[in-house]
Design a protein around this motif. Sequence first.
Motif, mmCIF file in Angstrom:
data_model
loop_
_atom_site.group_PDB
_atom_site.id
_atom_site.type_symbol
_atom_site.label_atom_id
_atom_site.label_comp_id
_atom_site.label_asym_id
_atom_site.label_seq_id
_atom_site.Cartn_x
_atom_site.Cartn_y
_atom_site.Cartn_z
ATOM 1 N N UNK A 17 -9.515 -15.116 3.421
ATOM 2 C CA UNK A 17 -9.742 -13.943 2.586
ATOM 3 C C UNK A 17 -9.023 -14.072 1.251
ATOM 4 N N UNK A 18 -9.591 -13.442 0.221
ATOM 5 C CA UNK A 18 -8.973 -13.472 -1.103
ATOM 6 C C UNK A 18 -7.562 -12.905 -1.035
ATOM 7 N N UNK A 19 -7.397 -11.788 -0.346
ATOM 8 C CA UNK A 19 -6.076 -11.205 -0.177
ATOM 9 C C UNK A 19 -5.623 -11.510 1.241
ATOM 10 N N UNK A 20 -5.162 -12.738 1.457
ATOM 11 C CA UNK A 20 -4.742 -13.178 2.788
ATOM 12 C C UNK A 20 -3.281 -12.886 3.031
ATOM 13 N N UNK A 21 -2.905 -11.666 2.937
ATOM 14 C CA UNK A 21 -1.520 -11.312 3.141
ATOM 15 C C UNK A 21 -1.434 -10.312 4.282
ATOM 16 N N UNK A 22 -0.334 -10.099 4.891
ATOM 17 C CA UNK A 22 0.924 -10.723 4.483
ATOM 18 C C UNK A 22 1.085 -12.126 5.066
ATOM 19 N N UNK A 23 1.686 -12.984 4.266
ATOM 20 C CA UNK A 23 2.082 -14.292 4.755
ATOM 21 C C UNK A 23 3.280 -14.115 5.687
#
Length: 134
Positions: A17-23
């Motif tokens: 995903x573009x916003x693949x957070x939280x790491x």
Amino acid sequence: MKCLNNNSWSEEQRCTPLYGFPLNISDIQLKSNYRPSEGRVEILVNGTWGTICNTNFASEDARVICKMIGLEYSSYSTKASLNSGRGSGPIYVNNLNCVGTESHINLCSYEISNHCTHYDDVAVSCTGTDLIKI
């Protein structure tokens, strides 16, 4: 799968995903040849140290990073390579977008995909008494 405006479904081909957070950020440090309260920002994700890209980096982002270390914010540089040297390893975070009141960058939005190089690593300068980690 993605729902389209015409009530049909479309299959997404991209797995990340573009916003693949939280790491899974387990630690943060400032790398510098000068003081432990300033330097290139490095975050530890799944046992590997990496950096943060300077795209749209602002004082609110630096404030949260200093807070994570237990210090107050002083200033930031969008070219860590000029003062703290270039990092190595992955560039984990791009377009970090904090309000400034968050206690951790995982409470901010950010992107994990980027076209940054280590010339684009961020450095911050914090003030206050350095805390010793045990």
